[in-house]
Design an enzyme around this catalytic site. Structure first.
Site, mmCIF file in Angstrom:
data_model
loop_
_atom_site.group_PDB
_atom_site.id
_atom_site.type_symbol
_atom_site.label_atom_id
_atom_site.label_comp_id
_atom_site.label_asym_id
_atom_site.label_seq_id
_atom_site.Cartn_x
_atom_site.Cartn_y
_atom_site.Cartn_z
ATOM 1 N N HIS A 150 -51.822 -9.520 -23.625
ATOM 2 C CA HIS A 150 -50.442 -9.266 -23.214
ATOM 3 C C HIS A 150 -49.651 -8.493 -24.274
ATOM 4 O O HIS A 150 -48.607 -7.925 -23.974
ATOM 5 C CB HIS A 150 -49.727 -10.571 -22.843
ATOM 6 C CG HIS A 150 -49.340 -11.433 -24.006
ATOM 7 N ND1 HIS A 150 -50.087 -12.512 -24.427
ATOM 8 C CD2 HIS A 150 -48.266 -11.398 -24.838
ATOM 9 C CE1 HIS A 150 -49.498 -13.093 -25.444
ATOM 10 N NE2 HIS A 150 -48.388 -12.433 -25.715
ATOM 11 N N ASP A 204 -56.881 -13.734 -22.240
ATOM 12 C CA ASP A 204 -55.784 -13.082 -22.973
ATOM 13 C C ASP A 204 -56.219 -12.607 -24.360
ATOM 14 O O ASP A 204 -55.513 -12.798 -25.348
ATOM 15 C CB ASP A 204 -54.582 -14.019 -23.085
ATOM 16 C CG ASP A 204 -53.301 -13.261 -23.438
ATOM 17 O OD1 ASP A 204 -53.269 -12.032 -23.250
ATOM 18 O OD2 ASP A 204 -52.341 -13.899 -23.914
ATOM 19 N N SER A 220 -47.724 -13.681 -31.261
ATOM 20 C CA SER A 220 -48.854 -13.517 -30.354
ATOM 21 C C SER A 220 -49.897 -12.577 -30.949
ATOM 22 O O SER A 220 -49.571 -11.483 -31.402
ATOM 23 C CB SER A 220 -48.376 -12.953 -29.014
ATOM 24 O OG SER A 220 -47.594 -13.890 -28.328
#
Length: 466
Positions: free
Chosen positions: A120, A150, A224
């Protein structure tokens, strides 16, 4: 007179010896006892309050080594925003795409510039830019992704050999183990936070596919793709998300386990895509209440096989409905997430050792895993297939099943409209997987028509009675 003097000297000597003995044995002993008592009291106090001496844990070396391997990832994409619908309608005006920048973190895993981050973080990127801890900036290219887990793999061409992180064994992490998270939250580069492992094999997917490490180390937007490491500086997870109503850290953060990440990276480098293995079972966790109902109360835990996929590795190995899987490769299995956390690290044709219980007898077998194929089901002349992560992203939906085949010839005249469409609901009940379709069919009257809602390739909604 001499006798009196002798007695006096004896008494004086005895008194002196008594005094010396008292001083030595009682006053010194009392002091020692007092010191020991104070020490014991402090020790007991620290132990009861859960205080660990600061010298017992040292994050400095792990933090210093990790900071040099964590990078800043910038994602440049272009978005077309409708600024003047009237101009578009009457004059054919088309707005120019506007640049949009997203940021995140990444982890260097090889000295020649391979970098792991989250999918993402780099999704829909037109350009990718990576900044190292020494502020050197490089253009990056995308090697491959696993949208389900992911994870994305990038490559840069550095001028010199890079510091890189070493993979740890995420299967060996312990609840309460100290960890540190390194990333770039809110564009604050090289930020280090500390916490503990709060949970293992945490399921955040209704399909039970994902198996995350949960930690209370502070992770915020921008973290992230960053590193979750143990006190030895080994990578045990890729930080991927937080659970928060505000979008900021509130105590729950999650990371993709390093063993899963390493397998994805190896697959992308060797095969160009992720090789997903399959066992071919579905079922549920064996709770004490369920164990009692099934008359297997002596079995403390396990995964109850409710259904086997036809001609699957599990079925070919001799497993049956009603068997209870207790261990795989000598690791306890309690839930489907436990099972998936092991299968996620395997490839088709890998072998696993499965221990199970049948009729209160402990058995074991070796199973060769197969390829994970999309599950399919027939719904009154329509063949439906579960969507993968890529298809969900393309359609911008998080549920539904794809129509892949027309079994009933009555639908042939609608072939162009139906094939490739997405079935969203049955009798106004949203469907996400094959099991839901089965449950709906089992509860419906076979003679009565059912209402289905579809979305075709043009994004139009269709409603049919079949």
């Amino acid at each position: 007179m001499k006798k009196i003097l002798g007695v006096f000297l004896i008494c004086l000597l005895s008194g002196s010896m008594t005094l010396v003995g008292y001083k030595y044995f009682f006053e010194n002993r009392s002091t020692v006892d007092t010191e020991l008592s104070n020490t014991d009291a402090n020790h007991l106090s620290n132990t009861r309050s859960g205080i660990v001496p600061s010298s017992a844990i040292d994050f400095t070396q792990a933090a210093e080594n990790t900071v040099n391997t964590v990078v800043h990832v910038k994602n440049l994409s272009y978005v077309s925003a409708r600024s003047n619908p009237i101009m578009e309608l009457f004059y054919g005006y088309k707005p120019e795409p506007k640049p949009q920048i997203g940021t995140g973190s990444g982890v260097i895993i090889t000295e020649d510039g391979y970098i792991v981050t989250n999918n993402h973080v780099i999704a829909n990127a037109s350009e990718l830019e990576v900044t190292l801890s020494n502020n050197e900036t490089y253009k990056a290219r995308l090697i491959g992704t696993d949208k389900e887990m992911d994870i994305a793999l990038l490559k840069i061409e550095p001028k010199n050999k890079l510091s890189y992180i070493v993979f740890g064994d995420s299967d060996n992490i312990q609840l309460g183990e100290w960890v540190i998270a390194v990333g770039n939250p809110y564009n604050l580069t090289s930020t280090v936070t500390a916490g503990i492992i709060s949970a293992k094999a945490r399921n955040l997917s209704k399909a039970g596919i994902q198996s995350f490490i949960q930690t209370d180390a502070a992770i915020n937007p921008g973290n992230s793709g960053g590193a979750l490491v143990n006190t030895r500086g080994e990578l045990i997870g890729i930080n991927t998300m937080i659970s928060s109503n505000t979008g900021a850290y509130v105590g729950y953060a999650f990371a993709v386990p390093s063993n899963v990440t390493r397998k994805i990276v190896e697959d992308l480098l060797e095969y160009g895509n992720v090789q997903n293995a399959s066992l071919g079972v579905s079922g549920f966790e064996l709770t004490p209440q369920i164990a009692k109902e099934l008359n297997v109360a002596d079995i403390p835990y396990g995964f109850y096989i409710q259904e086997l996929v036809g001609n699957s590795p599990a079925q070919q190995s001799g497993l049956r409905q009603g068997d209870i899987i207790t261990k795989i490769n000598n690791k306890n299995i309690k839930t489907f997430v436990d099972l998936r956390s092991i299968i996620n690290t395997k490839r088709p044709n890998d072998k696993i050792e499965v221990e199970y219980v049948r009729d209160n007898k402990s058995l074991a077998t070796t199973i060769t895993l197969g390829k994970n194929e999309p599950r399919k089901i027939e719904l009154r002349g329509l063949e439906l297939q579960e969507l993968d992560a890529t298809e969900k992203e393309e359609w911008n939906i998080n549920y539904g099943l794809k129509i892949t085949k027309l079994i009933n010839s009555d639908f042939d005249k609608y072939k162009d409209e139906l094939l490739g469409s997405i079935l969203l609901s049955i009798n106004d009940i949203k469907v996400e997987n094959i099991n839901q379709v089965k449950n709906i069919l089992n509860q419906s009257n076979q003679k009565q028509k059912i209402k289905v809602t579809l979305m075709n390739k043009n994004g139009e909604y269709l409603r049919l009675l079949i």
